[in-house]
Design a protein around this motif. Structure first.
Motif, PDB file in Angstrom:
ATOM      1  N   VAL A 165       0.814  -1.382  -0.027  1.00 53.81           N
ATOM      2  CA  VAL A 165      -0.021  -0.109  -0.078  1.00 53.81           C
ATOM      3  C   VAL A 165       0.685   1.200  -0.157  1.00 53.81           C
ATOM      4  CG1 VAL A 165      -0.229   0.326   2.411  1.00 53.81           C
ATOM      5  CG2 VAL A 165      -2.246   0.862   1.106  1.00 53.81           C
ATOM      6  N   ASN A 166       2.290   1.219   0.536  1.00 51.81           N
ATOM      7  CA  ASN A 166       2.993   2.551   0.546  1.00 51.81           C
ATOM      8  C   ASN A 166       3.985   2.331  -0.643  1.00 51.81           C
ATOM      9  OD1 ASN A 166       1.781   3.618   2.697  1.00 51.81           O
ATOM     10  ND2 ASN A 166       3.137   2.772   4.303  1.00 51.81           N
ATOM     11  N   HIS A 167       3.603   1.556  -1.531  1.00 50.18           N
ATOM     12  CA  HIS A 167       4.407   1.592  -2.867  1.00 50.18           C
ATOM     13  C   HIS A 167       6.058   1.207  -2.519  1.00 50.18           C
ATOM     14  CE1 HIS A 167       1.262   3.053  -5.076  1.00 50.18           C
ATOM     15  NE2 HIS A 167       1.192   3.860  -4.306  1.00 50.18           N
ATOM     16  N   PRO A 168       6.358   0.235  -1.781  1.00 48.37           N
ATOM     17  CA  PRO A 168       7.627  -0.021  -1.200  1.00 48.37           C
ATOM     18  C   PRO A 168       8.866  -0.366  -2.439  1.00 48.37           C
ATOM     19  CG  PRO A 168       6.419  -2.081  -0.905  1.00 48.37           C
ATOM     20  CD  PRO A 168       5.466  -0.992  -1.294  1.00 48.37           C
ATOM     21  N   ALA A 169       9.774   0.193  -2.501  1.00 47.21           N
ATOM     22  CA  ALA A 169      10.824  -0.165  -3.463  1.00 47.21           C
ATOM     23  C   ALA A 169      11.085  -1.868  -3.445  1.00 47.21           C
ATOM     24  CB  ALA A 169      11.982   0.801  -3.216  1.00 47.21           C
ATOM     25  N   LEU A 170      11.108  -2.160  -2.326  1.00 40.73           N
ATOM     26  CA  LEU A 170      11.581  -3.897  -2.211  1.00 40.73           C
ATOM     27  C   LEU A 170      10.252  -4.531  -1.303  1.00 40.73           C
ATOM     28  CD1 LEU A 170      13.580  -6.087  -2.506  1.00 40.73           C
ATOM     29  CD2 LEU A 170      14.522  -5.351  -0.037  1.00 40.73           C
ATOM     30  N   LEU A 171       9.898  -5.567  -1.828  1.00 42.54           N
ATOM     31  CA  LEU A 171       9.040  -6.636  -1.284  1.00 42.54           C
ATOM     32  C   LEU A 171       9.782  -7.653  -0.867  1.00 42.54           C
ATOM     33  CD1 LEU A 171       5.957  -7.085  -0.320  1.00 42.54           C
ATOM     34  CD2 LEU A 171       5.583  -7.941  -2.541  1.00 42.54           C
ATOM     35  N   LEU A 172       9.486  -8.267   0.570  1.00 42.11           N
ATOM     36  CA  LEU A 172      10.467  -9.242   0.880  1.00 42.11           C
ATOM     37  C   LEU A 172       9.240 -10.340   1.455  1.00 42.11           C
ATOM     38  CD1 LEU A 172      13.162  -7.593   3.093  1.00 42.11           C
ATOM     39  CD2 LEU A 172      13.164  -8.492   0.816  1.00 42.11           C
ATOM     40  N   MET A 173       9.339 -11.665   1.030  1.00 39.33           N
ATOM     41  CA  MET A 173       8.283 -12.454   1.421  1.00 39.33           C
ATOM     42  C   MET A 173       8.796 -13.769   1.810  1.00 39.33           C
ATOM     43  SD  MET A 173       6.035 -11.811  -2.113  1.00 39.33           S
ATOM     44  CE  MET A 173       4.196 -12.176  -1.122  1.00 39.33           C
ATOM     45  N   ASP A 174       8.575 -14.092   3.021  1.00 43.01           N
ATOM     46  CA  ASP A 174       9.100 -15.432   3.619  1.00 43.01           C
ATOM     47  C   ASP A 174       8.043 -16.468   3.896  1.00 43.01           C
ATOM     48  OD1 ASP A 174      10.530 -16.998   5.230  1.00 43.01           O
ATOM     49  OD2 ASP A 174      10.666 -15.605   6.960  1.00 43.01           O
ATOM     50  N   GLU A 175       7.983 -17.422   2.938  1.00 43.03           N
ATOM     51  CA  GLU A 175       7.587 -18.562   2.828  1.00 43.03           C
ATOM     52  C   GLU A 175       6.156 -18.003   2.901  1.00 43.03           C
ATOM     53  OE1 GLU A 175       7.525 -21.744   2.236  1.00 43.03           O
ATOM     54  OE2 GLU A 175       9.737 -22.137   2.652  1.00 43.03           O
ATOM     55  N   PRO A 176       5.408 -17.041   1.999  1.00 44.14           N
ATOM     56  CA  PRO A 176       3.921 -16.556   2.294  1.00 44.14           C
ATOM     57  C   PRO A 176       2.882 -17.631   2.135  1.00 44.14           C
ATOM     58  CG  PRO A 176       4.889 -15.706   0.041  1.00 44.14           C
ATOM     59  CD  PRO A 176       6.122 -16.559   0.874  1.00 44.14           C
ATOM     60  N   PHE A 177       3.172 -18.455   1.286  1.00 45.89           N
ATOM     61  CA  PHE A 177       2.111 -19.654   0.897  1.00 45.89           C
ATOM     62  C   PHE A 177       2.198 -20.714   1.542  1.00 45.89           C
ATOM     63  CE2 PHE A 177       2.631 -16.737  -3.118  1.00 45.89           C
ATOM     64  CZ  PHE A 177       1.741 -15.887  -2.840  1.00 45.89           C
ATOM     65  N   GLY A 178       3.224 -21.159   2.223  1.00 46.84           N
ATOM     66  CA  GLY A 178       3.595 -22.307   2.966  1.00 46.84           C
ATOM     67  C   GLY A 178       2.474 -22.923   3.599  1.00 46.84           C
ATOM     68  N   ALA A 179       1.402 -22.037   4.186  1.00 43.66           N
ATOM     69  CA  ALA A 179       0.549 -22.767   5.031  1.00 43.66           C
ATOM     70  C   ALA A 179      -0.776 -23.059   4.045  1.00 43.66           C
ATOM     71  CB  ALA A 179      -0.024 -21.881   6.143  1.00 43.66           C
ATOM     72  N   LEU A 180      -0.341 -22.681   2.790  1.00 41.49           N
ATOM     73  CA  LEU A 180      -2.003 -23.034   2.179  1.00 41.49           C
ATOM     74  C   LEU A 180      -1.874 -24.321   1.376  1.00 41.49           C
ATOM     75  CD1 LEU A 180      -1.999 -19.523   0.479  1.00 41.49           C
ATOM     76  CD2 LEU A 180      -3.008 -19.932   2.486  1.00 41.49           C
ATOM     77  N   ASP A 181      -2.859 -24.986   1.092  1.00 42.96           N
ATOM     78  CA  ASP A 181      -3.323 -26.160   0.214  1.00 42.96           C
ATOM     79  C   ASP A 181      -2.622 -25.978  -1.065  1.00 42.96           C
ATOM     80  OD1 ASP A 181      -5.857 -25.588  -1.716  1.00 42.96           O
ATOM     81  OD2 ASP A 181      -6.259 -24.556   0.071  1.00 42.96           O
ATOM     82  N   ALA A 182      -2.494 -27.110  -1.968  1.00 44.01           N
ATOM     83  CA  ALA A 182      -1.573 -27.081  -2.965  1.00 44.01           C
ATOM     84  C   ALA A 182      -2.405 -25.916  -4.062  1.00 44.01           C
ATOM     85  CB  ALA A 182      -1.443 -28.313  -3.523  1.00 44.01           C
ATOM     86  N   MET A 183      -3.697 -26.521  -4.241  1.00 45.31           N
ATOM     87  CA  MET A 183      -4.512 -25.440  -5.273  1.00 45.31           C
ATOM     88  C   MET A 183      -4.466 -24.275  -4.986  1.00 45.31           C
ATOM     89  SD  MET A 183      -7.657 -28.342  -6.115  1.00 45.31           S
ATOM     90  CE  MET A 183      -8.328 -27.012  -7.454  1.00 45.31           C
ATOM     91  N   THR A 184      -4.609 -23.616  -3.862  1.00 39.88           N
ATOM     92  CA  THR A 184      -4.931 -22.282  -3.181  1.00 39.88           C
ATOM     93  C   THR A 184      -3.434 -21.887  -3.576  1.00 39.88           C
ATOM     94  OG1 THR A 184      -6.502 -22.621  -1.646  1.00 39.88           O
ATOM     95  CG2 THR A 184      -5.242 -20.716  -1.692  1.00 39.88           C
ATOM     96  N   ARG A 185      -2.097 -22.536  -3.270  1.00 41.66           N
ATOM     97  CA  ARG A 185      -0.929 -22.117  -3.409  1.00 41.66           C
ATOM     98  C   ARG A 185      -0.621 -21.688  -4.930  1.00 41.66           C
ATOM     99  NH1 ARG A 185       4.132 -24.329   0.006  1.00 41.66           N
ATOM    100  NH2 ARG A 185       5.669 -22.993  -0.982  1.00 41.66           N
ATOM    101  N   GLU A 186      -0.971 -22.588  -5.723  1.00 39.64           N
ATOM    102  CA  GLU A 186      -0.959 -22.122  -7.487  1.00 39.64           C
ATOM    103  C   GLU A 186      -1.597 -21.138  -7.723  1.00 39.64           C
ATOM    104  OE1 GLU A 186      -2.026 -25.714  -9.468  1.00 39.64           O
ATOM    105  OE2 GLU A 186      -0.083 -26.916  -9.008  1.00 39.64           O
TER     106      GLU A 186
END
Length: 270
Positions: A165-186
């Motif tokens: 929302v603040n238009h960051p220059a860099l977005l860091l993501m740490d396993e953001p989809f690790g807890a989701l089921d396979a279809m939702t992850r895709e």
């Protein structure tokens, strides 16, 4: 498939989003059994690039991300973003963790606007940005809902929008989809590429999934078992935009099997 050894620092060039130089991290112990988490990590990421980091559990991926975010300190070496050495949290950096950590008493829109409020941004502009991104990720009409009314995948979408929302220059993501089921992850992987294309933000994502790293990344940084070192950087030459069907192609499979073979060779796979 084009794989190469880690390149020297290129922080002198104008298109570098961030540069990691000689980074080491040691966790000290009272009993003298120190843990070396990161050892001599060097690589740079270009502006607008999507870089994924893959490696075995305990190799220091998340530690590296925390240092980049300014919420962890290196034992030696340095991280610079836009030519500035990172010494603490930076308003130009957005972070998405495995859990979205939404405030249950605030609506979805109110959750998204938290960073803008904290940083004293123009709230009218932030609200417009938030609404645009919520529509982009399929959450138009959910602005007044509360986190308990959303599925896990929907909540993670909110977390991503909040980070942007603040238009960051860099977005860091740490396993953001690790807890989701396979279809939702895709589904989330495909949506993330759309968000990346729309925002133009530089992204670094940590994952345990080699296919996910290949699908999302312009480059894949491969790390060794502890102490974490960069042992390979793979340029991913797959067409864009990338439909999920690309995972069924021979070229995609070659990237995945090549990285898996490399990890196996350096002891990163059982």
């Amino acid at each position: 498939m084009n794989a190469r050894a880690p390149a020297p620092s290129v922080s002198a060039t104008t298109d570098v989003a961030f540069d990691i130089a000689g980074l080491n991290k040691v966790f000290r112990s009272k009993d003298g059994n120190d843990t070396i988490a990161l050892h001599d990590v060097d690589f740079s990421v270009r502006r607008g690039e999507f870089v994924t980091v893959v490696g075995p559990s305990g190799c220091g991926k998340s530690t590296l991300l925390r240092i980049l975010a300014g919420i962890g300190r290196p034992s030696s070496g340095a991280v610079s973003i836009g030519g500035r050495v990172v010494i603490g949290p930076d308003r130009d950096i957005g972070i998405v963790f495995q859990s979205p950590v939404l405030m249950p008493w605030r609506s979805i829109l109110q959750n998204v606007l938290v960073p803008a409020e904290v940083q004293g941004r123009d709230m009218a502009a932030a609200r417009k940005t938030a609404m645009d991104y919520l529509e982009l990720v399929g959450l138009k009409g959910f602005e007044t809902k509360y986190p308990r009314e959303l599925s896990g995948g929907m909540q993670q979408r909110v977390g991503i929008v909040r980070a942007l929302v603040n238009h960051p220059a860099l977005l860091l993501m740490d396993e953001p989809f690790g807890a989701l089921d396979a279809m939702t992850r895709e589904t989330m992987n495909v949506e993330l590429l759309k968000i990346k294309e729309r925002s133009g933000t530089t992204v670094m994502l940590v994952t345990h999934s080699i296919p996910e790293a290949v699908f999302l990344g312009d480059r894949v940084v491969v790390m060794s078992p502890r102490p974490g070192r960069v042992t390979q950087i793979v340029e991913v030459d797959l067409p864009k935009p990338r439909p999920i069907s690309i995972i069924n192609t021979d070229m995609f499979g070659a990237y995945v099997s090549g990285i898996r073979a490399h990890l196996n060779a350096v002891g990163g796979l059982d």
